[in-house]
Write an enzyme that holds these catalytic residues in place. Structure first.
Site, PDB file in Angstrom:
ATOM      1  N   TRP B  63      90.292  26.772  60.837  1.00 19.71           N
ATOM      2  CA  TRP B  63      89.045  27.352  61.347  1.00 19.71           C
ATOM      3  C   TRP B  63      88.971  28.825  61.015  1.00 19.71           C
ATOM      4  O   TRP B  63      89.975  29.432  60.619  1.00 19.71           O
ATOM      5  CB  TRP B  63      88.854  27.072  62.843  1.00 19.71           C
ATOM      6  N   HIS B  75      67.506  33.144  56.931  1.00 23.13           N
ATOM      7  CA  HIS B  75      67.354  33.420  58.368  1.00 23.13           C
ATOM      8  C   HIS B  75      65.908  33.402  58.837  1.00 23.13           C
ATOM      9  O   HIS B  75      64.973  33.406  58.041  1.00 23.13           O
ATOM     10  CB  HIS B  75      68.031  34.744  58.742  1.00 23.13           C
ATOM     11  N   HIS B  81      61.393  40.968  66.654  1.00 26.94           N
ATOM     12  CA  HIS B  81      62.017  41.750  65.578  1.00 26.94           C
ATOM     13  C   HIS B  81      61.180  42.982  65.240  1.00 26.94           C
ATOM     14  O   HIS B  81      61.720  44.022  64.871  1.00 26.94           O
ATOM     15  CB  HIS B  81      62.174  40.864  64.349  1.00 26.94           C
TER      16      HIS B  81
HETATM   17 MN   LIG Z   1      64.603  39.282  58.809  1.00 25.39          MN
END
Ligand SMILES: [Mn+2]
Ligand SMILES: [Mn+2]
Lengths: 263, 263
Positions: B63, B75, B81
């Site tokens: 891991w 994303h 934001h």
């Molecule tokens: Mn962004």
């Protein structure tokens, strides 16, 4: 360029005939992370650091940096996570076939048994009783073990760490290979911090859910919540991990699609 | 407890009548991250660190720990934001209504124009030409701007940084509010590092896609790939961000469901 089923699917979603249930815990620095004996490497808990918030560091924007492990919060286990799965084909989160990220779930309600006994182990008999009521587990289904563990106090009762280690429910050593061989399941999902019981190091083999599921190229989901909002059968689970190169697992958003009216 | 449409949906997925296309770039330390002028806070690129790999640090398991920003790799941008979206309701990745994570996409092919001109700006006229061919954009659709930017050399030609800043395509300042008001779109998605053009600081307002989309509680997706594998209309996009508390965005797996046969 149209699919009748996709069109109907979107229409039912938009009209509320299909409901979405969030099986994901919120990522915060407080969310418990598995702790191993000190001689082993440790998974990072979730940490977050503000980059800017409409200020001199970024006048029009807000955003954060963060760190964690592949096995922090609600997360997906890939076969490569365990030594038994290390030579399986397409065994990392970036190589697993995409259709593995959409599958139906059978939800086995073990909440009463787990409340009475934090070391409760799910058995073949228990599954057969569930099947007597709900019919045989269809091939390629997730098995979700509902324990209501997500409702426990996350600071004190979730890892449930005692002097002799963690105490939380999970599957026994017989039921996991049986689910793979006899029911061809897709994987195993839990509300607790791992797919195996807290005391699973004492089972034979140790950590049977990791050992047999990943050794047979099957998957794991853990730290889930809201399993009590799912029907015993028929929920469709979307669980697409981040595309981490050679990743052994990944934090992710797990969503369940269920019919709104229960009949 | 069954939905005919969900059952048919799973049947078409399993039989291959519905195909899944991965719109996600692989997360590696090499993947380019947006760089701001040095006076501003910076987003972390993806970093990964092995915890154990079937060795003394963890004999049976492999891991990794990792770090990045909410805006690293493929994303999702949440309304919070941008300063224009800061007072919108349910504007963070952990509070956005779940049905926002499943929506259809209209794919506007600007690949030829973007190849000829890295500063290509998508206009209302360009959208109207697309609509003349494919019909009006349905409400609550993602607008995906296909530029083939994902096929560029990630080290040299992707950010496409010159002395005067980055050069990459995006929407102009008129088309974004028009898409919101006249077409009620769900959000805007790109292959480049942001939803706005590389030179969008010079538009009025600066960064119009961030300004108008988030100011109207709409969403963004960026750093996508494989947009050339989508039909112009009818693909269903699954884009569920991590459930980061008060998160401004999130790396995620973006999957598109499309009919297999194009008729
Ligand atoms: Mn962004
Ligand atoms: Mn794990």
């Amino acid at each position: 360029m149209t699919s009748t089923v996709l069109t109907q699917f979107m229409a039912e979603l938009l009209s509320g005939k299909i409901k979405i249930v969030d099986l994901t815990e919120t990522l915060t620095p407080d969310f418990p992370t598995i702790t191993l004996p000190p001689e082993f490497g440790q998974a990072w808990p979730f940490r977050i650091e503000e980059i800017s918030r409409y200020d001199e560091r970024g006048p029009a924007w807000y955003w954060n940096n963060f760190s964690m492990s592949e096995h922090t919060g609600t997360h997906f286990d890939a076969p490569v996570h365990w030594i038994s799965g290390k030579d399986q084909p397409n065994n990392c989160v970036d190589t697993i076939p995409l259709d593995a990220f959409i599958a139906e779930a059978c939800v086995i309600d073990c909440s009463v048994e787990s409340k009475d006994n934090p070391d409760f182990l799910l058995t073949i008999d228990f599954i057969k009783q569930w099947e007597a009521q709900h019919g045989q587990i269809p091939a390629r289904s997730w098995i979700f073990m509902r324990t209501d563990w997500s409702k426990r106090d996350k600071r004190t009762e979730y890892l449930n760490q005692k002097e002799d280690g963690a105490h939380s429910p999970g599957p026994d050593a017989e039921v996991v290979p049986w689910l793979v061989k006899e029911r061809d399941v897709h994987g195993f999902g839990t509300e607790s911090v791992g797919t195996d019981a807290g005391q699973a190091q004492h089972l034979d083999p140790p950590y049977p859910c990791h050992y047999f599921m990943h050794g047979n190229n099957r998957y794991g989901l853990q730290c889930m919540t809201n399993l009590d909002q799912l029907p015993p059968k028929g929920a469709v689970i979307f669980s697409a991990p981040l595309k981490i190169r050679s990743g052994s697992g990944s934090p992710l958003r797990v969503l369940a699609l269920t019919p709104t009216s229960p009949h």
